[in-house]
Enzyme design. Structure first.
Site, PDB file in Angstrom:
ATOM      1  CG  ASP A  11      50.146  62.245  29.223  1.00 31.03           C
ATOM      2  OD1 ASP A  11      50.326  63.484  29.333  1.00 31.03           O
ATOM      3  OD2 ASP A  11      49.791  61.720  28.157  1.00 31.03           O
ATOM      4  CB  THR A  12      48.055  65.707  33.060  1.00 30.35           C
ATOM      5  OG1 THR A  12      49.001  65.399  34.077  1.00 30.35           O
ATOM      6  CG2 THR A  12      46.865  66.417  33.678  1.00 30.35           C
TER       7      THR A  12
END
Length: 138
Positions: A11-12
């Site tokens: 995830d970013t």
């Protein structure tokens, strides 16, 4: 069903000053985020976890990439929001799509900034017995 499977999750998010910028919840929030980062430097952080159940093995890491954004005009911001692209992107822009036109400079791993730090991932997968160019048995 696949006890030898390796699961990779990533995830970013975007960090600007003391703010964490996730995906905007509205077009208004997307506009606010884009105005906030216009002409500024920000940090994109992608976190990755690799898990293998058979060996009860797990590894987590993160990579940071610094982006320098161009000054965005009102016309650019509104036109970009109309594409719908900002709505499912952390920080309201996607470097892998039209949002790339707002990025002046990248310091660090480009692939980390688009959501998966490939170089580091491939290095870490070696500890799980996975090699990028490994031949599969015939």
């Amino acid at each position: 069903q696949h006890p030898d499977a390796v699961v990779i999750a990533a995830d970013t998010f975007v960090v600007f000053g003391d703010k964490l910028l996730g995906k905007p919840k509205s077009e208004k929030e997307a506009e606010e985020m884009l105005r906030m980062v216009s002409g500024k430097r920000l940090t994109v952080i992608t976190g990755v976890t690799i898990m293998e159940k058979a060996q009860a093995k797990e590894l987590s890491f993160s990579e940071e990439t610094i982006l320098e954004m161009k000054e965005m005009t009102d016309e650019e911001i509104f036109a970009y929001i109309k594409t719908g692209e900002p709505m499912d992107k952390a920080g309201a822009f996607g470097m892998q799509e039209l949002g790339a036109s707002f990025v002046k400079r990248v310091e660090g791993d480009f692939f980390s900034a688009v959501g998966l730090p490939l170089y580091r991932l491939m290095q870490e997968l070696k500890d799980f017995g996975i090699h990028a160019f490994q031949q599969s048995p015939d």
